[in-house]
Enzyme design. Structure first.
Site, PDB file in Angstrom:
ATOM      1  N   VAL A   1      57.531  18.629  11.766  1.00 21.07           N
ATOM      2  CA  VAL A   1      56.723  18.328  10.809  1.00 21.07           C
ATOM      3  C   VAL A   1      55.483  19.121  10.570  1.00 21.07           C
ATOM      4  O   VAL A   1      54.986  19.291  11.359  1.00 21.07           O
ATOM      5  CB  VAL A   1      56.272  16.752  11.181  1.00 21.07           C
ATOM      6  N   CYS A   2      55.387  19.506   9.382  1.00 20.01           N
ATOM      7  CA  CYS A   2      54.056  20.435   9.109  1.00 20.01           C
ATOM      8  C   CYS A   2      52.809  19.640   9.277  1.00 20.01           C
ATOM      9  O   CYS A   2      52.696  18.724   8.854  1.00 20.01           O
ATOM     10  CB  CYS A   2      54.251  20.944   7.603  1.00 20.01           C
ATOM     11  N   VAL A   3      52.168  20.274  10.031  1.00 19.99           N
ATOM     12  CA  VAL A   3      50.876  19.428  10.712  1.00 19.99           C
ATOM     13  C   VAL A   3      49.755  19.548   9.634  1.00 19.99           C
ATOM     14  O   VAL A   3      49.071  18.241   9.326  1.00 19.99           O
ATOM     15  CB  VAL A   3      49.949  20.283  11.766  1.00 19.99           C
TER      16      VAL A   3
ATOM     17  N   ALA B   1      51.228  16.869   7.179  1.00 25.12           N
ATOM     18  CA  ALA B   1      51.248  15.579   7.751  1.00 25.12           C
ATOM     19  C   ALA B   1      49.616  14.865   7.911  1.00 25.12           C
ATOM     20  O   ALA B   1      49.655  13.622   7.675  1.00 25.12           O
ATOM     21  CB  ALA B   1      51.631  15.617   9.100  1.00 25.12           C
TER      22      ALA B   1
END
Lengths: 138, 130
Positions: B77-79, B82
């Protein structure tokens, strides 16, 4: 670490206007990261995506961050290929003079500023797209 | 073939994640390797363990989690995406001074470099989104 040396052609296709959705902003974020990975990056602006490069953007009235200045950093990230879909501009009554100028500095020619922008037809675009390894569309 | 998967839309609102799930299951069945599934844009919403759909509906987050467990698939998941949308693991929650976290088991939070790497290392990078 030979895997690190792989350089692929990444194309980012920007299709949406800059502020109605988050796609334009988050596309630009991936573009800069990809360039930082020393990949062969190109950008396409098509459909409402051409609005992303409009000059003199002012977002005060909508309370959103104006990120349009970030595009001018593309040249510093060694991104040298930006393709503008000619028909998309024309359909919206726009011309290249409505868009911000994007340049990179050519070290080999005494840091001469060269334009990143290529105005292309849709048929030329499809050919360029065919030659890519990875196409990401936002 | 080695496949990278990019999911750009959230669950239920959009079919992207459902289609990607079915695609990944079919690809595994055919013997392909899934290099990584990367969640970006609203796609990060697929990773919240707080999702509680009606019992007679599919639970997309759980399905991804189970798939990761059964087949060792890397769900990333892209930080940045997110954090904007309130998807946090324990470390990110602490770093951002939040008193709760909601990342489902089997997902991990990392940077966009993981997407670029998936593009570099996979034979094909396939996008599910609008």
């Amino acid at each position: 670490m030979s895997e690190q040396a792989i350089i692929k052609k990444f194309m980012y296709v920007n299709r949406k206007s800059p502020y109605g959705t988050i796609y334009a902003l988050e596309s630009l974020e991936v573009v800069l990261i990809t360039a930082a990975f020393d990949q062969d990056v190109s950008l396409v602006f098509t459909d409402d995506g051409v609005y992303q490069l409009m000059k003199n953007q002012n977002t005060e009235g909508i309370g959103m961050k104006n990120f349009s200045a970030t595009y001018s950093a593309l040249g510093d990230y060694e991104v040298k290929k930006v393709y503008i879909d000619k028909e998309s501009l024309e359909e919206r009554g726009l011309s290249l003079s409505d868009l911000q100028e994007l340049v990179w500095e050519d070290e080999d020619e005494d840091y001469a500023e060269k334009s990143l922008i290529n105005l292309v037809s849709r048929s030329e675009l499809s050919e360029i797209m065919n030659n890519q390894d990875v196409v990401l569309s936002f | 073939m080695k496949l990278g998967i990019l999911i750009n839309e959230g669950p239920y609102q959009h079919q992207a994640s459902d289609t990607a799930l079915q695609y990944v299951k079919a690809a595994i069945k055919k013997g392909h390797e899934i290099y990584r599934v990367f969640f970006y844009n609203d796609g990060v919403n697929n990773a919240t363990k707080l999702s509680s759909p009606p019992q007679d509906d599919r639970n997309i987050t759980k399905e991804w989690s189970m798939l990761a467990k059964d087949h060792g698939i890397d769900l990333v998941v892209c930080v940045a995406a997110a954090q904007r949308r309130g998807i946090l693991d324990k470390d990110e929650a602490k770093r951002n001074g939040k008193d709760a976290d909601n990342l489902e088991e089997g997902f991990r939070i990392s940077g966009l470099g993981q997407l670029v790497e998936a593009g570099i290392q996979s034979d094909r990078l396939i996008t599910f989104g609008d």
